[in-house]
Design a protein around this motif. Structure first.
Motif, PDB file in Angstrom:
ATOM      1  N   HIS A 129       0.879  -1.250   0.023  1.00  0.00           N
ATOM      2  CA  HIS A 129       0.108  -0.044  -0.189  1.00  0.00           C
ATOM      3  C   HIS A 129       0.848   1.306   0.078  1.00  0.00           C
ATOM      4  O   HIS A 129       1.917   1.053   0.735  1.00  0.00           O
ATOM      5  CB  HIS A 129      -1.030   0.085   1.338  1.00  0.00           C
ATOM      6  N   THR A 130       0.347   2.212  -0.770  1.00  0.00           N
ATOM      7  CA  THR A 130       1.371   3.468  -0.660  1.00  0.00           C
ATOM      8  C   THR A 130       0.611   4.531   0.445  1.00  0.00           C
ATOM      9  O   THR A 130      -0.523   4.176   0.830  1.00  0.00           O
ATOM     10  CB  THR A 130       0.976   4.173  -2.096  1.00  0.00           C
ATOM     11  N   VAL A 131       1.465   5.557   0.720  1.00  0.00           N
ATOM     12  CA  VAL A 131       0.955   6.645   1.802  1.00  0.00           C
ATOM     13  C   VAL A 131      -0.287   7.058   1.296  1.00  0.00           C
ATOM     14  O   VAL A 131      -1.221   7.282   2.026  1.00  0.00           O
ATOM     15  CB  VAL A 131       2.219   7.461   2.111  1.00  0.00           C
ATOM     16  N   ASP A 132      -0.392   7.442  -0.030  1.00  0.00           N
ATOM     17  CA  ASP A 132      -1.528   8.209  -0.492  1.00  0.00           C
ATOM     18  C   ASP A 132      -2.856   7.185  -0.217  1.00  0.00           C
ATOM     19  O   ASP A 132      -3.742   7.593   0.048  1.00  0.00           O
ATOM     20  CB  ASP A 132      -1.419   8.392  -1.986  1.00  0.00           C
ATOM     21  N   GLN A 133      -2.546   5.956  -0.665  1.00  0.00           N
ATOM     22  CA  GLN A 133      -3.740   5.035  -0.299  1.00  0.00           C
ATOM     23  C   GLN A 133      -4.103   4.943   1.260  1.00  0.00           C
ATOM     24  O   GLN A 133      -5.333   5.177   1.671  1.00  0.00           O
ATOM     25  CB  GLN A 133      -3.335   3.485  -0.887  1.00  0.00           C
ATOM     26  N   LEU A 134      -3.082   4.918   1.928  1.00  0.00           N
ATOM     27  CA  LEU A 134      -3.337   4.849   3.461  1.00  0.00           C
ATOM     28  C   LEU A 134      -3.889   5.925   3.845  1.00  0.00           C
ATOM     29  O   LEU A 134      -4.911   6.072   4.587  1.00  0.00           O
ATOM     30  CB  LEU A 134      -2.167   4.700   4.031  1.00  0.00           C
ATOM     31  N   ASP A 135      -3.387   7.099   3.412  1.00  0.00           N
ATOM     32  CA  ASP A 135      -4.215   8.473   3.825  1.00  0.00           C
ATOM     33  C   ASP A 135      -5.726   8.793   3.365  1.00  0.00           C
ATOM     34  O   ASP A 135      -6.309   9.242   3.947  1.00  0.00           O
ATOM     35  CB  ASP A 135      -3.223   9.547   3.267  1.00  0.00           C
TER      36      ASP A 135
END
Length: 150
Positions: A129-135
């Motif tokens: 998972h990317t940080v953008d997805q997590l955010d």
């Protein structure tokens, strides 16, 4: 310690402990061996963990990022320390309606309802998972916080 889930479970222990479980644990009395496909999947997962140990660190960092973000948004997550983060909800209707709204936003979580367990949304995160997805997940739960806080 990371686990390699596929089907059922596995127990590691001393020969004495395993012998005891095999002969006294009711859940093992009528169990069957793992399927070849499940065995191959678990073996492949173990090989990946051996060859790419940084994935475990990335996975834990992603889960910690989400836990911190949810806490800052006032979303309860209990005492979870794993990449599976349960989010308690006040009841079944709130669980299902929140689950539906999250799906409409492109975020999939698992609804858990009684009698399996107390009502909650079960989130699962991956090393990829990317940080953008997590955010995006954190933001969506932040907007739902007032509706799901038990």
């Amino acid at each position: 310690m990371p686990t390699a889930g596929a089907l059922g479970g596995a127990v590691a222990g001393s020969e004495e402990a395993i012998h005891y479980l095999k002969h006294h644990a009711r859940s093992l009395m009528f169990s069957a061996s793992m399927t070849p496909a499940s065995t191959a999947a678990a073996l492949t997962a173990l090989r990946i963990l051996r060859d790419e140990p940084e994935l475990v660190d990335s996975l834990q960092a992603n889960a910690d990022h989400v836990r911190r973000g949810l806490a800052a948004a006032g979303v309860q997550t209990g005492a979870s320390t794993t990449p599976i983060i349960p989010i308690p909800t006040p009841g079944g209707m709130e669980t299902l309606s929140t689950w539906h709204r999250l799906i409409e936003r492109g975020i999939y979580v698992n609804p858990v309802l009684p009698p399996a367990a107390s009502p909650r949304l079960r989130t699962s995160f991956m090393a990829t998972h990317t940080v953008d997805q997590l955010d995006r997940v954190i933001e969506a739960f932040a907007e739902e916080a007032e509706l799901i806080s038990p």
